[in-house]
Structures are given as C-alpha cells and as structure tokens.
Design a protein around this motif. Sequence first.
Motif, PDB file in Angstrom:
ATOM      1  N   PRO A   1       6.662   1.621  -9.844  1.00 28.36           N
ATOM      2  CA  PRO A   1       5.646   0.829 -10.922  1.00 28.36           C
ATOM      3  C   PRO A   1       4.837  -0.272  -9.940  1.00 28.36           C
ATOM      4  O   PRO A   1       5.265  -0.633  -8.825  1.00 28.36           O
TER       5      PRO A   1
ATOM      6  N   GLN B   1       9.713   6.621 -15.425  1.00 27.51           N
ATOM      7  CA  GLN B   1      10.182   5.016 -15.368  1.00 27.51           C
ATOM      8  C   GLN B   1      11.578   5.154 -15.968  1.00 27.51           C
ATOM      9  O   GLN B   1      11.705   4.638 -17.271  1.00 27.51           O
TER      10      GLN B   1
ATOM     11  N   ARG C   1      11.856   1.303  -9.467  1.00 24.23           N
ATOM     12  CA  ARG C   1      11.422   0.828  -8.069  1.00 24.23           C
ATOM     13  C   ARG C   1      12.110   1.694  -6.901  1.00 24.23           C
ATOM     14  O   ARG C   1      11.579   1.516  -5.580  1.00 24.23           O
TER      15      ARG C   1
ATOM     16  N   ASP D   1      16.221   0.185 -16.320  1.00 25.69           N
ATOM     17  CA  ASP D   1      17.122  -0.506 -15.053  1.00 25.69           C
ATOM     18  C   ASP D   1      18.327  -0.515 -15.575  1.00 25.69           C
ATOM     19  O   ASP D   1      18.851  -0.434 -16.536  1.00 25.69           O
TER      20      ASP D   1
ATOM     21  N   PHE E   1      16.546  -2.098 -10.078  1.00 27.39           N
ATOM     22  CA  PHE E   1      15.229  -1.735 -11.046  1.00 27.39           C
ATOM     23  C   PHE E   1      15.298  -0.275 -10.500  1.00 27.39           C
ATOM     24  O   PHE E   1      14.602   0.116  -9.529  1.00 27.39           O
TER      25      PHE E   1
END
Lengths: 543, 222
Positions: A106, A140, A157, A143, A154
């Motif tokens: 992201p 995505q 990431r 989290d 996260f």
Amino acid sequence: MPTVYVNNQPVEFGAEERLNCVQAAQRAGVEIPHYCWHRALSVVASCRMCLVEVGQKKPDGAIAMQPKLIPGCQTPVTDGMVIVSDSDKVKAAQKATLEYLLLDHPLDCPTCDQAGECYLQDYSFRYGRGYSRLQEPKEQPPDKTYIGDQITLFTDRCILCSRCVRFTREISGTAELQIINRGNHAEIDIFPDEPCNNKLAGNVVDLCPVGALCSKDFLYKQRVWWLKTANSVCPNCSTGCSIFVDECEDRVYRLRPRYNPRAQGDFMCDEGRFGWKYVHGDERLHLPVQRDGGAAVSHDWDVVLPAARTALAEAAKRGEIAAVLSPWMTLEEAYLLVSYLKSLTSKLSLAVAPVRTVGEDDKYPKDVHGRTMEPTKFTIRAEKCPNRRGVEMILQHFAGSVMPMGDVLGRASSGAFTAMYLVGGDPQGWINEVQAAALDKVNTVIVQDILPSPASQRAKVVLAGGSFAEREGTFVNHAGLAQSIHRAIRSPGEGRPDGRILWDLAERRGLFSAAAVRREMADQVPALKPLLDAELGELGIKL
Amino acid sequence: MPINPKDVTWIKEPEIGFWEATFLPAIAKGLRITLGHVTDYRPVTQQYPEQRPVLPQHYRGVHRLNRDEKGRVKCVACMLCATACPANCIAIEAAAAPPDWPDRDKYPAEFVLDELRCIYCGMCEEACPVDAIELTHIYDMTGESRAAMVFNKDALLGIYDKTKDNPADPVRTARGRLGPASELKNLATLGPATTVERGDRAATAPSPGVIGAPPPETRNTW
C-alpha cells in the motif's frame, strides 16, 4: 591475501574469513541492496534484491562471467572473484525486483511508522522505478493487531522477507511466527493462542525492513525523522547491550539495539527495550532537598550542595564516614565520589549496594520445551545492574575489598558513623524500610538517587540525580567490556546528572567532563589502565 | 579590499539656478497637485470594516481541518504538515483510528495549531497528502488571550463548518474524498517521480487500465 573485485575495486579479505558478496561490497563502500539477508540469521535468498553479476578471474587474466544473475547474499566470495553490481543488467533486475515487491504494497507511507527508516522507501528512491505500473486492484489482507503483547502486524505492508520468522526459529528458538498460505496469499501469522511473547520478541520489529511489524509501545507516538539518537548502553542487566536511545524534546521514545560484536551482537531483550519507563515516571526526584529536623528547608542547588559539603567536612572531623556506592553508577561517578571522600578523611568505609539478581541467566535459543540449546546466541543476565564490575574495581583500588551494604548498615545502627553518603539508582529499589532504619543512628545522611526510597526519606540532604539516559560515563559489563553511555535528554525538573553533582560537590573547577575524569581515573587506578589515552568508541574496550 | 580608483566615477553636483533657489516653481507645482485632488476626487482608501476587501483566491488566512463525506476529520495524523511547518506551530497527537473507521489506521486524537505563531506560508496545505488542512479567507480573527488563539481540533473543524459553504473557500479536494494515502484499494497510478523511459506508456496513463490516452487533466481544477 585473497582478493575479490567489486565493481573493479579490489577488496582484500582474510583467508579464514567467510564473507558473502554483500559483505565484501560493504567493505568496498558499495551497497548491494538486500531485504531478507541479515548477518545474524541464516541465508534464504528469497527477496532477490541482491542479485549481482558474478565471475571468476582466470590465472591468465581472463574473466569468465556467469550468464545468470546470482543472489549476492548466498554467494561466498573466493579469491579472484569478480562482482558487478552497477551494470545495466543488475540495475534492471533491481528495478524489476522492487516492482514485484511493491506490487501489493500500500502507498500509506504518510501513516506508516516505518516511514523515514524504511528500506522500501530508500531502495525505491535509489534503485526503483518511482511509480507503479500495476493496473489491477492490490491484494490488501486485513491487519493483525495481536501478534504479541508488544507487536502488531500490518499484513498488507509485508514483503515476506521472513527475517522475523527466522529470528524466532534461530535466535529465540521459540518459533512462534510462520508464513501461512501460498503465493499471493502468503502472510506472516502465529498459531492460534500462541502469541509471540518471548523475551526477545521486540527484535522482530527492528528486523522488519518495512513497516509490517510494529511495536505497540512506539506505534503512532512519533515520526522517526524527529528523533535524535544517542549511543548508550542498556542498564537493565549486566550483559550491557549497546543501544540507541531515541529521543525528541527531552522525552525518550524507544530504545533500539546497536550492533556490537564485543557486547551482545545485534539484538536486545524486551526487559531492556521497554524497561526505561521509570525515566519519565511521575515519582522521579525533581528537586534537591535539604532537611532540618524532618522539614525541608531548601530546594536550591546553590544552598543544598554547600550544605552537603559542610556537613560532610564536619562529620569527617568528628569521626568515621561511610559511603554506599551503587552498581548503577558509572565508573567516573564512583571514582569522583570515592576520591572526594578520601580527600576528606582516611577513616572511610566503602560498600556497594546490593546487586539485584533475578533467577538465573536466561540463555537463547530455547527449544519448544523451554530448554536452552547450544550454541547460545543471546543471554539475559540474572544480574540486573549495568556496572557492578566497574564499581567493584574502583572499590578494590581504594578500599582493598568490596564490603556489602549490610555490613556497613549493621555498623551504622550501632552508631559507628557520623555521616553516610548513599547512592541509589536502581529503579526497582535498593534499600527497604528495615535496612533504612539503621540510618536513624547516623547524624548526616546524604542520598543521591533518582527515585524516592526509605533512605531518601531519612536523609538530611537528597540530591536528585539522573537516569542512564541523562548521564555521561562508562559502564563495565559482566565480561569486563567498558562502554560509554551518552546523555540523550535533560533530567526532569531540577535534577542533575550524577557526574555533575559529584563534580560540584568536590568543588572541582569548570564543568564535568566524563572524558577528563576517565583519563584521570585510568591514570590512578591500575585496573583501568586500558582506558588511558584511548577512545572508547562505539564498541568499547575490553579491560 | 580597497576600491580600485579605476572603478570610481566622480560626478558633480548640478548647479542650482536662481528660480530653483527661490523654491517658488516647486511650491506652485505642489499646490497644483493638491488642488487637482480637490477638483478630481478619486478615493482609494477602503472604509474598513464597513467595506470588506475582495481577497484573491490564493489568500492564506486561518486554517481549517476538513471533514470527509461522513463528517469525520479527514486528517490521518501523518504529521507532514508539522514537519513542513517552518514556524513549528502544529502539534498533533496521533492515535489508532477507531475500529469503525476501516479506511485508515491512524487519526489525530488532538490537533493543535498556534495561530499566533503561524506565519501563514501555506506549506502545511501543500504538504498534506489527504487535503485535510486548508487555509481559508478568514483574516480578522481575534482572541482575548494568547491561549484563545491556540486552536485545537474542534476549533479547526468548526472553522471548516463555518467556511465550507462560502464560495470564497471551496473545499479544494476536487473529489471530495480522502486523499490517495488512505484510499488503498482504489489507488490511481501515480505520475512518475523518477525518469521515465521513452515509450513506457503505463507511466503516462491517466488511470489504471488506460494506456495511450491523452495526458490527464490537472487534478486541481479549482
């Protein structure tokens, strides 16, 4: 000497040394970008960021280059090897690798805690493309806010370098982390109800080259580009891990391990990492106090310090003085105090405050049953103080032996001393109510500490000192490694660093300088001779 | 360093003639200008506060914190405004976003801006990746104390509520949504930050999936 050529630069290395291409290039001042490789962990060569061209110089001078690009982290260097990291082929590979790593990453740098010290940012800037060509929606995953009590993930990431997984398998041995699922859906995760709560867990946050694993303690507290860093030493056990103290505007925000092969290596334990909160505790001593018959008469250093000086001088004339040094003092402070009291009187009893010991030395890696495995890669010592060895060296030199605090207090309760100078510093307390009762028999009690204690309540003079983050000086760890600590913040309120207090108490001229005291001390104390004319540097000196 | 005599040009004071020495022509000229203003009255003074100035569109007045379409504060507490601020007048306390804000991780628990310390340079507005902080046309704010001029989050959001319908202060985020940093799922292809190779059509694409289209319009269309 064997020689390897990095981008046409010859680099010599020892015959016994085992280097990979990344390390050899570092010696030549050439950066080969890498994510998954870490000097303390095993090699997986999975991120592909360190791809380089590799060849071999033949005896006739011809160079045979391998047709494929080779991961530099996985390739040991040999004599006559040629490494090329700046050719068009390598640059194109680096660009492509970064593009793949960033496909699903992201673009949330503004809200990411790692921004500013992120290798994705740095390498994108240096080797990357600068924009994304992805035309599809990004993967995505949500989290995971509970990886451990101190760690949050996260997931989106993460670039799956697996440093954290290898750390829990190889260094802590506890193996809580793993990569689940495959391909585009691979994620870091824990087993259900098996959180990553081992005593070294905080290190996975430092190891993470991106902002995936974050420390809950530091999360959103501060942007890293505002932090100023001081080199220091963790005071919470006698391992003496080299650390960075990150502060902003006189507030410590986090401690990070600093690589020191002479001390602990690359890591630090969570006890040390999060064990600094007392530095900003409300209960800290903020003001010096001079008491007369129980009531405070002054909080002014210009009054309190001369009063302490006069009281000590008078007590020295009348009888014997005792001093209790703390294993939390630096070498310089211990030396300043003892040499000052020696100059007052020869009738001086010197003792050291009790060294707090908790359990036994905790060695890592451990197996699943919690048993220690060989070889030991990290040790949390049972001795919870930074400088017992150093203070004992000073006492050995000046008193010949090291007396425990109990002996001195026993004599104090029989009224043997006219004055006592006690130094604290242990945030967990170093004297209890029963022990402190012996001080009632002493006319002049001076306590130098950072937190209130039964001793400071009885003291005629209380000198508000500084914590490890506020002082300059030298700590000697369990193995005799002398390392310097540096001031990161100012003391709260009117508190002063201990070195300055003792310097002013001894009426020395000018300002306290740890380096100057260290030179003087090394000149006088034979055991500390190696510190003379030597810079301690970042790694410290073995005594 | 001494001046080279060759670089020095000497000039002579002009001689003053007889009439000039009497000052009479100069006085007459001055009186003519004064009388000209009496007969040809064209005032330039604005009668503030009865008359209000028309400010240019780029005027930089008091800040506001914008709200998103759900009425939440748009700021994501990245602190880039505080980093960019040359006067060091912004203090943000960040916190994890409430769980019912799924589109972001972080939000400002408190946002304090010292309007007296601010130099109204507008760098915060430029730095903001989500168009959360904007400078309005309000220039006549007063307070009874210094503390009253230190605006907190509620005060700055209040200025947004007060100014958002004013045609002089349009919400400048053209899309009226959160900026790219928080819209992770619908990320537009960014313009190139580094050099682009000739023929790399994707780099100039206006949006994902469109290659070879004409160059994108400028995003800020106000």
